[in-house]
Scaffold this motif. Sequence first.
Motif, PDB file in Angstrom:
ATOM      1  N   SER A   1      60.146   1.158   9.358  1.00  0.00           N
ATOM      2  CA  SER A   1      60.192   0.448   8.080  1.00  0.00           C
ATOM      3  C   SER A   1      60.905   1.277   7.004  1.00  0.00           C
ATOM      4  O   SER A   1      61.343   0.745   5.999  1.00  0.00           O
ATOM      5  CB  SER A   1      58.787   0.047   7.626  1.00  0.00           C
ATOM      6  OG  SER A   1      58.027   1.182   7.327  1.00  0.00           O
ATOM      7  N   MET A   2      61.014   2.591   7.224  1.00  0.00           N
ATOM      8  CA  MET A   2      61.717   3.420   6.235  1.00  0.00           C
ATOM      9  C   MET A   2      63.222   3.204   6.301  1.00  0.00           C
ATOM     10  O   MET A   2      63.925   3.388   5.330  1.00  0.00           O
ATOM     11  CB  MET A   2      61.432   4.903   6.486  1.00  0.00           C
ATOM     12  CG  MET A   2      59.978   5.257   6.286  1.00  0.00           C
ATOM     13  SD  MET A   2      59.691   6.967   6.736  1.00  0.00           S
ATOM     14  CE  MET A   2      57.963   6.905   7.101  1.00  0.00           C
TER      15      MET A   2
ATOM     16  N   SER B   1      52.930   2.366   2.227  1.00  0.00           N
ATOM     17  CA  SER B   1      54.390   2.195   2.348  1.00  0.00           C
ATOM     18  C   SER B   1      54.985   1.415   1.181  1.00  0.00           C
ATOM     19  O   SER B   1      55.909   0.626   1.379  1.00  0.00           O
ATOM     20  CB  SER B   1      54.789   1.464   3.633  1.00  0.00           C
ATOM     21  OG  SER B   1      54.104   1.951   4.745  1.00  0.00           O
TER      22      SER B   1
ATOM     23  N   GLY C   1      62.969   6.366   1.066  1.00  0.00           N
ATOM     24  CA  GLY C   1      62.629   6.120   2.474  1.00  0.00           C
ATOM     25  C   GLY C   1      63.378   7.085   3.379  1.00  0.00           C
ATOM     26  O   GLY C   1      62.805   7.658   4.312  1.00  0.00           O
TER      27      GLY C   1
ATOM     28  N   MET D   1      59.096   1.970  -2.037  1.00  0.00           N
ATOM     29  CA  MET D   1      60.419   2.278  -1.496  1.00  0.00           C
ATOM     30  C   MET D   1      61.028   1.132  -0.673  1.00  0.00           C
ATOM     31  O   MET D   1      61.876   1.369   0.168  1.00  0.00           O
ATOM     32  CB  MET D   1      60.420   3.585  -0.706  1.00  0.00           C
ATOM     33  CG  MET D   1      59.269   3.867   0.208  1.00  0.00           C
ATOM     34  SD  MET D   1      59.355   3.042   1.812  1.00  0.00           S
ATOM     35  CE  MET D   1      60.981   3.408   2.370  1.00  0.00           C
TER      36      MET D   1
ATOM     37  N   SER E   1      53.400  -0.594   9.547  1.00  0.00           N
ATOM     38  CA  SER E   1      54.134   0.287   8.634  1.00  0.00           C
ATOM     39  C   SER E   1      53.152   1.164   7.852  1.00  0.00           C
ATOM     40  O   SER E   1      53.378   2.354   7.662  1.00  0.00           O
ATOM     41  CB  SER E   1      54.964  -0.562   7.665  1.00  0.00           C
ATOM     42  OG  SER E   1      55.439   0.237   6.623  1.00  0.00           O
TER      43      SER E   1
ATOM     44  N   ALA F   1      60.157  -0.881   1.686  1.00  0.00           N
ATOM     45  CA  ALA F   1      59.864  -1.253   3.070  1.00  0.00           C
ATOM     46  C   ALA F   1      59.132  -2.599   3.114  1.00  0.00           C
ATOM     47  O   ALA F   1      59.476  -3.493   3.897  1.00  0.00           O
ATOM     48  CB  ALA F   1      59.020  -0.177   3.744  1.00  0.00           C
TER      49      ALA F   1
END
Length: 452
Positions: free
Chosen positions: A329-330, A235, A104, A238, A24, A240
Motif C-alpha cells: 500500500s506504500m 496507514s 510512503g 500518506m 495495510s 495509501a
Amino acid sequence: MPESRCLQGIWSSPWIFIFAASGSAVGLGNIWKFPYVLGENGGGAFLVVYCLCLLLVGLPVLIAEVALGRTVRSNPIDTVNDLSERRIVHPAWVLVPWLAGITGFLILTFYSVIAGWSIAYLDRAITGGFDNITQVGASSMFNELLATPSEMLLWHSVFMVLVVLTVGQSVTRGLSAVVRILLPVLVVTLLLLACYSMMIGNMSEALNFMFRWSWQNITFDVVLAAVGLALFSLSVGMGAMFAYGAYMSKRMSIARACSIVVGVDLLVALLAGLVIFPLVFSFDIDVQAGSSLTFVSLPIIFGNLLGGQFFAGVFFLLLVVAALTSAISMLELFVAWLHEKFYIARLKAALLMGMAVWFVGIAVLLSLNHWDSKLMFGLNLFELLDKFTSLILLPVGAILLSVLVAWFIPRPMLQNEMITKQANHFQWWYKTLKYISIPAMIVITLAGWIGV
Ligand code: PHE
C-alpha cells in the motif's frame, strides 16, 4: 462518479475493502513498533493517549482519506490536479499528494529492512536457531544480524522483489484472499502466544506496565509519539488509504468499514504487547530498548516453547506476509499514478519505484553497521527516517489532507459518499474532523516539535 471509471478495478465485494485496508494497517507497526514505542513512552498512560488518538484523530482522518478516494475514484495526484483545474482548490494543493507519496516511499526504505529482519528470523526459526536460546543469546543473535549487512541486504532484496511482484499485479485482485486468511490466523497465533508468554513470563508486571495509568510522564512529546504511531499504524497521512478508498464499492458504509479497521489494528497491537511485555519483565530486558525490543524478546518465547520451532515458523511467516500487505500500500500511490497518467504497465511502474526504494534501503541498512554515524539529533539514518516520517511527515500529511477535505472539498460531494441507506454518520465525522482532529493535530505536532 461511476465505478467503471476506476482504472485499477474495484474490490470485488464490499467486505474486501475491510480486509485490504486491515492488511495495510496491520503490519510491523503493530508488532515491531507499537511495543517499543509503548516501552519508550512509559506504558499505561501512553496507551490511553494512543487509544484517544486512534479514535479522535486516526479514525476521522482515515474516513477522510477513504471518502475522498471513493468520491473521485482516481489516484491522489491526478485528483488534486483535477480539482485545481476545476478551480475548486488552489494548484499549490498538489504538493500534498506528492508529500504523501514521498512519505510512503521513505517509510518503505526502512520498513523493507525490518521486514528483511523478519525473513532472517523466519530462516532461523525453520532451522531451529532459537532452540533453548537465552536472553544473552537472543541479544547477540540480533546484534549479529545488524552487524552483517550482506545478510540484511539479501533479505531486504527478497522482500522488495515480493513487493514489486505483488504491486505489479492489480491490488484489487488476489490481495483479499491472502488477507482473509492472514488476519484470523495472525490473531489466533498471537492469542496463543500471549497466553503462553503470560504463563512463563511476569504477567502481573506486564499488565501493570501496559494498563496502569500514571499521568506524570505525559508531555506533548509523548502525545506526538502517540499521534505519529496512530497514523503510522492505520496507514493514514500518506495516501495509501485514499487509493484503497478509490477501489471501494458504493455499497459499503465508509464509517463502519473504517471503525472495523481501527478495531482490528488496535486488537493486534494489544496482543503483540501481551506477548512481548511479560518476557521483557521476567528476563530483565530494558523496556526502553527501542527498535530491538520485539526481535530480542520473541526468540526467547519460541526457544522455550514446546513445538517452538513450528510456532516460530508460523509466526514469522505471518509477520512477513503482514509486512508485505502493508508495504504494497506504500507504493500503490505512485504505481497507480504512473499507470493512470503515463499508461506505464503496473509491473514496470512497480519495478521502477521498487528499485529506487531498494537503493535507498541499502544506505539504511548500512547505517546500522558500517555507516553508523549520527546524522542529526544523535540519530543514524535508520532512526532518523523512522522518527522523521512518524513525527513530522505523517502528521503534516494528515493535517494537510484533512484540511483539504474538511475545508475545501464541497460538502455535498462528501455527504453523498457518507450517507448510505443504512446509516448517516456524516455529521459526527465532519464535525470531529474539523473541530477536534485538525486543531488537535496542529497543536500536538507544533508543541511536540518545540518540546513543550
Ligand atoms: N500500517 C502499517 C503497519 O502498521 C505501516 C504503513 C504505514 C503502511 C504507512 C502504509 C502506510 O505496519
